[in-house]
Enzyme design. Structure first.
Site, PDB file in Angstrom:
ATOM      1  N   HIS A  43     -50.009 -22.019 -19.487  1.00  0.00           N
ATOM      2  CA  HIS A  43     -50.197 -23.131 -20.431  1.00  0.00           C
ATOM      3  C   HIS A  43     -48.905 -23.410 -21.204  1.00  0.00           C
ATOM      4  O   HIS A  43     -48.617 -24.543 -21.569  1.00  0.00           O
ATOM      5  CB  HIS A  43     -51.310 -22.800 -21.437  1.00  0.00           C
ATOM      6  N   ASP A 157     -54.892 -25.897 -10.137  1.00  0.00           N
ATOM      7  CA  ASP A 157     -56.178 -26.537  -9.849  1.00  0.00           C
ATOM      8  C   ASP A 157     -55.867 -27.825  -9.085  1.00  0.00           C
ATOM      9  O   ASP A 157     -55.985 -28.932  -9.615  1.00  0.00           O
ATOM     10  CB  ASP A 157     -56.928 -26.815 -11.149  1.00  0.00           C
ATOM     11  N   GLN A 160     -58.517 -30.570  -8.789  1.00  0.00           N
ATOM     12  CA  GLN A 160     -58.713 -31.202 -10.106  1.00  0.00           C
ATOM     13  C   GLN A 160     -57.566 -32.180 -10.381  1.00  0.00           C
ATOM     14  O   GLN A 160     -57.782 -33.318 -10.819  1.00  0.00           O
ATOM     15  CB  GLN A 160     -58.776 -30.127 -11.183  1.00  0.00           C
ATOM     16  N   SER A 192     -54.203 -17.311 -14.553  1.00  0.00           N
ATOM     17  CA  SER A 192     -55.490 -17.979 -14.791  1.00  0.00           C
ATOM     18  C   SER A 192     -56.174 -17.247 -15.940  1.00  0.00           C
ATOM     19  O   SER A 192     -56.034 -16.023 -16.074  1.00  0.00           O
ATOM     20  CB  SER A 192     -56.354 -17.860 -13.534  1.00  0.00           C
TER      21      SER A 192
HETATM   22  O1  PAF Z   1     -58.539 -27.081 -16.095  1.00  0.00           O
HETATM   23  C1  PAF Z   1     -59.161 -26.922 -17.166  1.00  0.00           C
HETATM   24  O2  PAF Z   1     -58.817 -26.095 -18.003  1.00  0.00           O
HETATM   25  C2  PAF Z   1     -60.381 -27.785 -17.427  1.00  0.00           C
HETATM   26  O3  PAF Z   1     -61.013 -28.154 -16.246  1.00  0.00           O
HETATM   27  C3  PAF Z   1     -60.086 -29.033 -18.285  1.00  0.00           C
HETATM   28  C4  PAF Z   1     -59.086 -29.934 -17.589  1.00  0.00           C
HETATM   29  C5  PAF Z   1     -59.540 -28.600 -19.630  1.00  0.00           C
HETATM   30  C6  PAF Z   1     -61.349 -29.856 -18.510  1.00  0.00           C
HETATM   31  O4  PAF Z   1     -62.299 -29.151 -19.228  1.00  0.00           O
END
Ligand code: PAF
Length: 288
Positions: A43, A157, A160, A192
């Site tokens: 992050h 991800d 996503q 993760s």
């Molecule tokens: O990847 C994540 O942490 C989650 O799927 C997100 C994008 C914050 C949505 O809740």
């Protein structure tokens, strides 16, 4: 104990809108990094990149119930707000949006949602029905609440990321999506929040996922069958790894590549290690 100033925690949509209006009035550009909390070094890379692109960074921390299935880890998902605020304070992040479920979904689960479509039903979506509708719905809400100039999403991800990019394009959401590369431990394990569930033996076994991806990449010049065989062979050598899927997809469409496909591809892997579900992926260039 950290001495850096912690971010201001915004709990309501109204507070976020007020803060963003003030930032904009002062001519400052804003980014959003959406998270489920339990922040790790991956992050932090999002936030370093955001610092290069905007003036004011906002992190959302919300364990979104819509994206967890009935048998998933919603209740036990790690919630570490205090530690997260310390880390973000050290990075100089000024604002965290940490709403309650009641703030985000005042009438309970919403009846109107974003539908992730056909790609949302493959791979992760097949193993976690409804997951991507839940993700896209909350991401759309967060983008509408914050209205950032830039939003960051991680390549780990990959599905996503693909679906969020498609939603942003399909719904003409005015935001720049900044994709952030996977951050790995020294032995290759992709960072993760779920890694913290792994016991010592499982943690050792978990590196098999990235080893399998490395094996896949080394066989890419021999074609798709060699890629699959190399990755599967590696995964099958580790009894603690229970493979969910191993797929080679075209990054443009996210559909499985045909037998004769040559060119850039993504190898996706998902597996359970002990009770913990992990995913990873790697870009390869298919020849052969
Ligand atoms: O990847 C994540 O942490 C989650 O799927 C997100 C994008 C914050 C949505 O809740």
């Amino acid at each position: 104990m950290s001495t850096a100033a912690r971010p201001r925690v915004l709990e309501t949509i109204g507070e976020v809108r007020e803060v963003v209006a003030e930032e904009r009035a002062a001519g400052r550009r804003v980014s959003l990094t959406p998270t489920l909390g339990a922040l790790h070094d991956g992050h932090l890379v999002h936030l370093s990149r955001a610092a290069e692109l905007v003036d004011t960074r906002i992190v959302s921390i919300f364990v979104n119930p819509l994206q967890f299935g009935p048998n998933e880890d919603l209740a036990k998902y790690p919630r570490t707000l205090d530690a997260d605020l310390d880390r973000l304070g050290q990075l100089g992040v000024p604002f965290v949006f940490a709403p309650s479920a009641a703030e985000m979904y005042p009438d309970g689960p919403p009846s109107i949602r974003v539908h992730a479509g056909r790609i949302g039903e493959l791979y992760e979506g097949r193993s976690r029905p409804g997951h991507f509708d839940g993700v896209l719905t909350v991401v759309a809400k967060l983008l509408l609440i914050v209205g950032p100039d830039v939003v960051t999403f991680g390549q780990k991800d990959a599905q996503q990321l693909f679906l969020v990019r498609r939603m942003i394009d399909d719904l003409n959401i005015p935001v720049r999506l900044e994709a952030i590369e996977i951050v790995r431990e020294e032995d290759g394990l992709a960072l993760s929040s779920r890694n913290r569930y792994l016991e010592v033996k499982e943690r050792r076994a978990a590196r098999t996922l990235s080893l399998a991806l490395e094996a896949a990449a080394s066989s890419a010049d021999q074609g798709i069958d060699a890629v699959v065989a190399a990755a599967q062979g590696t995964l099958m050598g580790e009894p603690l790894v229970e493979l969910d899927y191993l797929k080679i997809v075209d990054p443009e469409t996210f559909l499985p590549t045909d037998d004769g496909y040559r060119g850039p591809a993504l190898v996706l892997v998902a597996a359970k290690v002990g009770g913990t579900r992990l995913i990873d992926n790697e870009r390869i260039s298919l020849a052969g």
